[in-house]
Design a protein around this motif. Structure first.
Motif, short mmCIF file in Angstrom:
data_model
loop_
_atom_site.label_atom_id
_atom_site.label_comp_id
_atom_site.label_asym_id
_atom_site.label_seq_id
_atom_site.Cartn_x
_atom_site.Cartn_y
_atom_site.Cartn_z
N SER A 1 -10.50 3.02 -1.44
CA SER A 1 -9.95 2.81 -0.10
C SER A 1 -10.35 3.97 0.81
O SER A 1 -10.64 5.07 0.33
CB SER A 1 -8.43 2.71 -0.17
OG SER A 1 -7.93 3.82 -0.87
N THR B 1 0.87 -1.18 0.00
CA THR B 1 0.00 0.00 0.00
C THR B 1 0.90 1.23 0.00
O THR B 1 1.79 1.35 0.84
CB THR B 1 -0.88 0.01 1.27
OG1 THR B 1 -1.65 -1.19 1.26
CG2 THR B 1 -1.80 1.21 1.30
N GLU C 1 -3.24 3.72 -1.42
CA GLU C 1 -3.55 3.15 -2.74
C GLU C 1 -2.67 1.94 -3.00
O GLU C 1 -1.55 1.86 -2.48
CB GLU C 1 -3.28 4.19 -3.83
CG GLU C 1 -4.48 5.04 -4.15
CD GLU C 1 -4.20 6.03 -5.26
OE1 GLU C 1 -4.91 5.99 -6.27
OE2 GLU C 1 -3.26 6.82 -5.13
#
Ligand SMILES: Cc1cc2nc3c(=O)[nH]c(=O)nc-3n(C[C@H](O)[C@H](O)[C@H](O)COP(=O)(O)OP(=O)(O)OC[C@H]3O[C@@H](n4cnc5c(N)ncnc54)[C@H](O)[C@@H]3O)c2cc1C
Length: 490
Positions: free
Chosen positions: A164, A135, A211
């Protein structure tokens, strides 16, 4: 528009990329002896060209020739930040405005599908090039940035895309300014956790957009993949390096590629995977001229990067730090370029593995991409900007001045609307494009490769945001104008 280059007043620093340094190429240069005939000529041996070759060989029975002016992966593919991401460098809401929600969502999904395509290629070709997935974080310094992300995420959900949760500092004074309707789209964390995730002591950052990200040496990936194609398809795949295509003549049912006065390649179809560079003259003898339009299609930005190694004691990551000087009411994607940092394991010449920290951010405009030269020295001003970023933003726990092991630059081609061009040229559909890096280009190049192979296989391909638009008026989107400093009168 003037060409704005940093002046290198103090010292000559050569363009030295960690990705090419790691390449350790043993394969001899592949050249063509004389004239050559093929089904599909792919021009450009970066990640777009190599991926297009992979999928065309896999999904059709055509003969493929990959033609590269220099050596495989020595363009932007060998001079980038090496992180993997599947977002557009423009907001989802602006994509919806331009294309409508369905097409925008399909385009976003297409970009995201490239993660599995990359897995598929790596597995099928048994590639050893390391890749890390994790991430990554985009840091937000203002409430306006937070609201832009929340608005985009709300639209993503409306469009049926996954999203997210934004992480907002519980100490942020602006927490009360977030409208109630977004309450399901973010979570609240102590400020200390936000700073720890962003690896910064900079108190300005109040939120994080997490992300899906990754890291890979795209040059190593291409070199290895080309090796696989050479072995797997000895009868159908030809590689030609050191073979610049000077002129491309498009006829009704075939194309002639002029390499030199005495050497030509003829092909039934041609795919341009040249990142956007214009040093190719296209003549369409079967319909309207497309040369001028093509030349206007892409302008360039030179991106400058620095890298240093340190102990292997932290996991891989990618963090981008968005600019603080955010103008109220505008769109962050139209703002100045941001700084971004990646960390990943890197094997040095002594075969020891360290972490390699890469930082990008400084950029310069290129009015005419023909003027870009990889041999151009690295400007000391760009290095100073990166020094300053490291001093004030990234908490690296080092008191000494950082000595960079690598300083490098590369050219990014921008299409007028910041969306990659993937598909046939409407004025002569024997020509296809898979180009336009637009800042984030690695995964989109792979997706483009697969999509071009569908066209070449004769499959019905549904219209998309990536389709080349024909000879309509050239409209350069506001955020590209701003980024490339194009005046409204141009
Ligand atoms: C500084 C920088 C940082 C970046 N960071 C990232 C990042 O972290 N993540 C990301 O996703 N993207 C990043 N990008 C973008 C990404 O690197 C590119 O989108 C991608 O590598 C482009 O691949 P390509 O194959 O289209 O182009 P290239 O790799 O540039 O390949 C095009 C090839 O075409 C050849 N060519 C051109 N003209 C001719 C001709 N006439 N005849 C024959 N051959 C020709 C060139 O020699 C070149 O090798 C970055 C780019 C730069 C410059």
């Amino acid at each position: 528009m003037p060409v704005i280059f940093y002046q290198n007043k103090h010292q000559m620093i050569v363009n030295h990329s960690p990705w090419l340094y790691q390449l350790n190429r043993t394969r001899p240069i592949a050249v063509l002896d004389g004239d050559h005939h093929t089904d599909v000529a792919i021009i450009g041996g970066g990640i777009a060209g190599v991926s297009t070759a992979f999928y065309t060989l896999k999904n059709t029975d055509k003969k493929v020739t990959l033609i590269e002016a220099d050596k495989i992966a020595h363009g932007a593919t060998g001079h980038n930040g090496g992180f993997l991401a599947s977002y557009f460098e423009r907001s989802f809401s602006s994509l919806i405005q331009e294309f409508g929600i369905k097409m925008a969502a399909d385009g976003q999904q297409a970009m995201e599908s490239a993660w599995s395509l990359l897995d598929e290629i790596r597995e099928e070709a048994q590639l050893q090039t390391p890749m890390w997935q994790f991430t990554g974080y985009a840091a937000c310094a203002t409430i306006e940035e937070v609201l832009v992300h929340l608005r985009n995420n709300a639209l993503r959900i409306k469009a049926g895309l996954s999203t997210s949760l934004l992480m907002v500092s519980e100490e942020a004074k602006q927490l009360n300014d977030i409208p109630e309707m977004y309450k399901e789209l973010y979570t609240v964390l102590p400020k200390a956790d936000i700073s720890a995730l962003l690896e910064t002591d900079d108190e300005d950052y109040i939120a994080i957009l997490p992300e899906r990200k990754g890291c890979m040496n795209s040059a190593l990936f291409c070199e290895e993949l080309v090796g696989y194609l050479i072995t797997k398809y000895p009868d159908r795949f030809t590689l030609a390096e050191h073979t610049p295509v000077r002129r491309l003549v498009l006829k009704d049912n075939h194309a002639v590629l002029d390499i030199s006065k005495t050497k030509k390649i003829t092909a039934k179809e041609v795919v341009l995977c040249t990142n956007g560079f214009e040093n190719i003259n296209i003549v369409n003898t079967s319909g309207k001229s497309i040369n001028n339009k093509f030349h206007q299609l892409v302008r360039g930005i030179v991106g400058y990067m620095a890298g240093y190694t340190e102990e292997l004691n932290k996991p891989p990551v990618e963090i981008s730090y968005l600019p603080k000087k955010f103008k109220h009411g505008s769109d962050i994607y139209e703002e100045d370029p941001y700084f971004y940092l990646t960390r990943r394991p890197y094997e040095t010449e002594t075969k020891e593995t360290h972490n390699l920290i890469c930082i990008g951010g400084p950029e310069a405009l290129m009015d005419d991409t023909n003027n870009y030269n990889q041999e151009h020295p690295f400007p000391s001003e760009a290095k100073d900007e990166i020094d300053s970023f490291l001093r004030y933003t990234y908490k690296h726990g080092r008191k000494d001045k950082i000595e960079y092991k690598f300083l490098w630059h590369g050219l990014m081609g921008f299409t007028p609307n910041g969306v990659r061009l993937i598909g046939p040229e409407p004025l002569n559909p024997i020509l296809y494009y898979n180009l336009g890096c637009n800042g984030v280009g690695l995964l989109p190049s792979i997706y483009g490769g697969q999509k071009i192979s569908w066209h070449l296989a004769g499959q019905k391909v549904t219209p998309s945001i990536f389709d080349p638009k024909g000879d309509g008026p050239l409209v350069i989107k506001k955020h590209i104008r701003k980024r490339l400093n194009i005046k409204d009168t141009e």
